[in-house]
Motif scaffolding. Sequence first.
Motif, PDB file in Angstrom:
ATOM      1  N   LYS A 229      -5.602  11.918  12.327  1.00 50.95           N
ATOM      2  CA  LYS A 229      -5.366  10.478  12.182  1.00 50.95           C
ATOM      3  C   LYS A 229      -4.161  10.256  11.285  1.00 50.95           C
ATOM      4  O   LYS A 229      -3.983  10.946  10.279  1.00 50.95           O
ATOM      5  CB  LYS A 229      -6.595   9.809  11.557  1.00 50.95           C
ATOM      6  CG  LYS A 229      -6.636   8.307  11.699  1.00 50.95           C
ATOM      7  CD  LYS A 229      -6.998   7.914  13.133  1.00 50.95           C
ATOM      8  CE  LYS A 229      -7.220   6.415  13.266  1.00 50.95           C
ATOM      9  NZ  LYS A 229      -7.522   6.037  14.658  1.00 50.95           N
ATOM     10  N   ILE A 230      -3.330   9.308  11.654  1.00 46.62           N
ATOM     11  CA  ILE A 230      -2.187   8.899  10.837  1.00 46.62           C
ATOM     12  C   ILE A 230      -2.267   7.389  10.669  1.00 46.62           C
ATOM     13  O   ILE A 230      -2.389   6.654  11.654  1.00 46.62           O
ATOM     14  CB  ILE A 230      -0.846   9.282  11.475  1.00 46.62           C
ATOM     15  CG1 ILE A 230      -0.752  10.797  11.672  1.00 46.62           C
ATOM     16  CG2 ILE A 230       0.314   8.791  10.623  1.00 46.62           C
ATOM     17  CD1 ILE A 230       0.501  11.245  12.389  1.00 46.62           C
ATOM     18  N   ALA A 231      -2.212   6.941   9.436  1.00 39.81           N
ATOM     19  CA  ALA A 231      -2.222   5.503   9.164  1.00 39.81           C
ATOM     20  C   ALA A 231      -1.085   5.164   8.213  1.00 39.81           C
ATOM     21  O   ALA A 231      -0.726   5.962   7.341  1.00 39.81           O
ATOM     22  CB  ALA A 231      -3.550   5.075   8.551  1.00 39.81           C
ATOM     23  N   GLY A 232      -0.493   4.017   8.386  1.00 39.66           N
ATOM     24  CA  GLY A 232       0.586   3.569   7.513  1.00 39.66           C
ATOM     25  C   GLY A 232       0.335   2.157   7.036  1.00 39.66           C
ATOM     26  O   GLY A 232      -0.478   1.428   7.613  1.00 39.66           O
ATOM     27  N   GLY A 233       1.033   1.771   5.985  1.00 42.70           N
ATOM     28  CA  GLY A 233       0.861   0.417   5.482  1.00 42.70           C
ATOM     29  C   GLY A 233       1.897   0.048   4.451  1.00 42.70           C
ATOM     30  O   GLY A 233       2.726   0.874   4.062  1.00 42.70           O
ATOM     31  N   VAL A 234       1.833  -1.204   3.995  1.00 44.07           N
ATOM     32  CA  VAL A 234       2.813  -1.721   3.051  1.00 44.07           C
ATOM     33  C   VAL A 234       2.121  -2.552   1.979  1.00 44.07           C
ATOM     34  O   VAL A 234       1.046  -3.116   2.194  1.00 44.07           O
ATOM     35  CB  VAL A 234       3.880  -2.598   3.755  1.00 44.07           C
ATOM     36  CG1 VAL A 234       4.696  -1.786   4.735  1.00 44.07           C
ATOM     37  CG2 VAL A 234       3.235  -3.777   4.457  1.00 44.07           C
ATOM     38  N   SER A 235       2.797  -2.591   0.826  1.00 46.38           N
ATOM     39  CA  SER A 235       2.355  -3.474  -0.251  1.00 46.38           C
ATOM     40  C   SER A 235       3.581  -3.947  -1.007  1.00 46.38           C
ATOM     41  O   SER A 235       4.471  -3.146  -1.326  1.00 46.38           O
ATOM     42  CB  SER A 235       1.400  -2.734  -1.196  1.00 46.38           C
ATOM     43  OG  SER A 235       0.931  -3.602  -2.211  1.00 46.38           O
ATOM     44  N   SER A 236       3.641  -5.243  -1.283  1.00 45.49           N
ATOM     45  CA  SER A 236       4.768  -5.827  -2.018  1.00 45.49           C
ATOM     46  C   SER A 236       4.401  -6.009  -3.485  1.00 45.49           C
ATOM     47  O   SER A 236       3.225  -6.215  -3.829  1.00 45.49           O
ATOM     48  CB  SER A 236       5.159  -7.173  -1.413  1.00 45.49           C
ATOM     49  OG  SER A 236       5.601  -7.023  -0.083  1.00 45.49           O
ATOM     50  N   PHE A 237       5.432  -5.970  -4.359  1.00 44.86           N
ATOM     51  CA  PHE A 237       5.233  -6.080  -5.800  1.00 44.86           C
ATOM     52  C   PHE A 237       6.232  -7.073  -6.372  1.00 44.86           C
ATOM     53  O   PHE A 237       7.310  -7.293  -5.814  1.00 44.86           O
ATOM     54  CB  PHE A 237       5.418  -4.715  -6.465  1.00 44.86           C
ATOM     55  CG  PHE A 237       4.364  -3.713  -6.073  1.00 44.86           C
ATOM     56  CD1 PHE A 237       3.281  -3.467  -6.896  1.00 44.86           C
ATOM     57  CD2 PHE A 237       4.455  -3.032  -4.865  1.00 44.86           C
ATOM     58  CE1 PHE A 237       2.300  -2.559  -6.532  1.00 44.86           C
ATOM     59  CE2 PHE A 237       3.487  -2.115  -4.481  1.00 44.86           C
ATOM     60  CZ  PHE A 237       2.403  -1.877  -5.329  1.00 44.86           C
ATOM     61  N   GLU A 238       5.861  -7.652  -7.513  1.00 47.83           N
ATOM     62  CA  GLU A 238       6.755  -8.621  -8.147  1.00 47.83           C
ATOM     63  C   GLU A 238       7.977  -7.946  -8.742  1.00 47.83           C
ATOM     64  O   GLU A 238       9.077  -8.496  -8.728  1.00 47.83           O
ATOM     65  CB  GLU A 238       6.002  -9.404  -9.231  1.00 47.83           C
ATOM     66  CG  GLU A 238       4.966 -10.381  -8.683  1.00 47.83           C
ATOM     67  CD  GLU A 238       4.386 -11.250  -9.786  1.00 47.83           C
ATOM     68  OE1 GLU A 238       4.957 -11.258 -10.901  1.00 47.83           O
ATOM     69  OE2 GLU A 238       3.371 -11.917  -9.539  1.00 47.83           O
ATOM     70  N   THR A 239       7.783  -6.752  -9.315  1.00 54.22           N
ATOM     71  CA  THR A 239       8.902  -6.067  -9.953  1.00 54.22           C
ATOM     72  C   THR A 239       8.972  -4.628  -9.455  1.00 54.22           C
ATOM     73  O   THR A 239       7.980  -4.042  -9.002  1.00 54.22           O
ATOM     74  CB  THR A 239       8.765  -6.041 -11.489  1.00 54.22           C
ATOM     75  OG1 THR A 239       7.686  -5.167 -11.846  1.00 54.22           O
ATOM     76  CG2 THR A 239       8.528  -7.426 -12.039  1.00 54.22           C
ATOM     77  N   LEU A 240      10.159  -4.047  -9.576  1.00 59.13           N
ATOM     78  CA  LEU A 240      10.355  -2.660  -9.196  1.00 59.13           C
ATOM     79  C   LEU A 240       9.540  -1.737 -10.104  1.00 59.13           C
ATOM     80  O   LEU A 240       8.998  -0.716  -9.652  1.00 59.13           O
ATOM     81  CB  LEU A 240      11.849  -2.312  -9.282  1.00 59.13           C
ATOM     82  CG  LEU A 240      12.367  -1.196  -8.379  1.00 59.13           C
ATOM     83  CD1 LEU A 240      12.076  -1.486  -6.924  1.00 59.13           C
ATOM     84  CD2 LEU A 240      13.852  -0.991  -8.592  1.00 59.13           C
ATOM     85  N   GLU A 241       9.417  -2.112 -11.369  1.00 62.75           N
ATOM     86  CA  GLU A 241       8.652  -1.286 -12.302  1.00 62.75           C
ATOM     87  C   GLU A 241       7.176  -1.259 -11.905  1.00 62.75           C
ATOM     88  O   GLU A 241       6.520  -0.206 -11.994  1.00 62.75           O
ATOM     89  CB  GLU A 241       8.815  -1.807 -13.733  1.00 62.75           C
ATOM     90  CG  GLU A 241       8.276  -0.855 -14.775  1.00 62.75           C
ATOM     91  CD  GLU A 241       8.777  -1.190 -16.164  1.00 62.75           C
ATOM     92  OE1 GLU A 241       8.503  -0.414 -17.082  1.00 62.75           O
ATOM     93  OE2 GLU A 241       9.450  -2.230 -16.332  1.00 62.75           O
TER      94      GLU A 241
END
Length: 467
Positions: A229-241
Amino acid sequence: MAIEDVQTRPRDPQAAQEVIARLKERFGDKVQTGEAFRAQHAHTTTYLPAQLPDAVFFAESSEDVKTAVKLCAEHKVPVIPFGTGSSLEGQVNAPEGGICFDLSRMNRVLEVNAEDLDCRVEPGVTREDLNDYLRDTGLFFPIDPGANASLGGMAATRASGTNAVRYGTMKDVVLALTVVTADGEEITTGRRARKSSAGYDLTRLFVGAEGTLGIITSITLKLAGIPEKIAGGVSSFETLEDACNAVIMTIQMGIPVARIELLDALQVKACNAYSGLDFPETPLLLLEFHGSEEAVAMQSAQFAEIASECGGSDFVWTANAEERTKLWKARHSAYWAGRALAPELDGLSTDVCVPISRLADCVRETQEDVKREGILAPVVGHAGDGNFHLLVLFDKDNPEEIARVEAFTTRLAERAIAMGGTATGEHGVGQGKKRVVGQEIGKAVAAMRAIKQALDPDNIFNPGKIF
């Protein structure tokens, strides 16, 4: 390397013409001297000026390579190996002229040992070609630098890429090489066994040598099983840190992530525009998990908790192959997406790598430097192993801008070195990073020079690179 630093050709041009004549007599139209051929083989995807070879030789076998190297060695004419031309630090330039050995026709898969999870290939086989060949075996070659590079070039530059956090780099997957050395003879550096204590580790001497010690004519590689199985995803953040801290926690907790890529807000903006995406234009982590269905689900849930703790958005993941392919195609197009931010400018792609615990510090200080300089430079990185890249956009016809950008990239390298890292995680030294390699390895440069002198006393293999 500034434009004014480009070397003229101190080698004997008459010797080069003698070699070309003898190569043509022996190999016919495998030898090309037209300017278009020569210019294509000095092409570099950076701002470094192209330095053309005197001729291009299209080798088709190890016997071709041995014969041609003997001729070049006899006349002390430089030899510049060439795979697909995707290297980023001027590795294929010919500052002293000579013969470019194009190995793209040496593109045969020589053997696949499915039971032992290994294969042997010629250097012109590309990573995509190999994976197409392996499709029905249940195996795949996991090293993915983005470009469809040749495996010989990937070995020569010790390439890695998006999967390195789980599968390692080329130094981890190359079991053995055959290499033509300066006397025109071919040596074998190892066997198919997964380990050996038989003398010097010659395989890893040639992996990463950037063609300065010999020409690779075959590579024995480790393969991996295609995950259930291969799964991918994304998550956004307010800052690079915040995004960097999520990466650090993920690695320190031992979550076996296959890929974890970092994009800053500017790079997300570029990818949205170039690839037709609609991510929030804030720092983004792009991940992939490999394993059983249960393991992938558990790993995704673990990362979702980390992302939430670090202030990230909900982790949106999918096992749908089409959706994952779209995400990773956008990631692999990041270079061209970045260039599209300012099509009138040129690009310098540079990279550093630091211990994972210093990633947030290094990225933060680098972005502060970018802001002070007023430079346009999106950030993207293989964050899981502390490696990140900047695409610095500037006018290569403006000497003041060149000087400013070179000063910036030097500070970047020095910053990474001071944090216990390296000036180049995967691009190699070539011509572009020669000025900082000594700061990183210190007196070990003398040892490298001694090895070069011992194996290539007339400096015919890819001169002007690394040192």
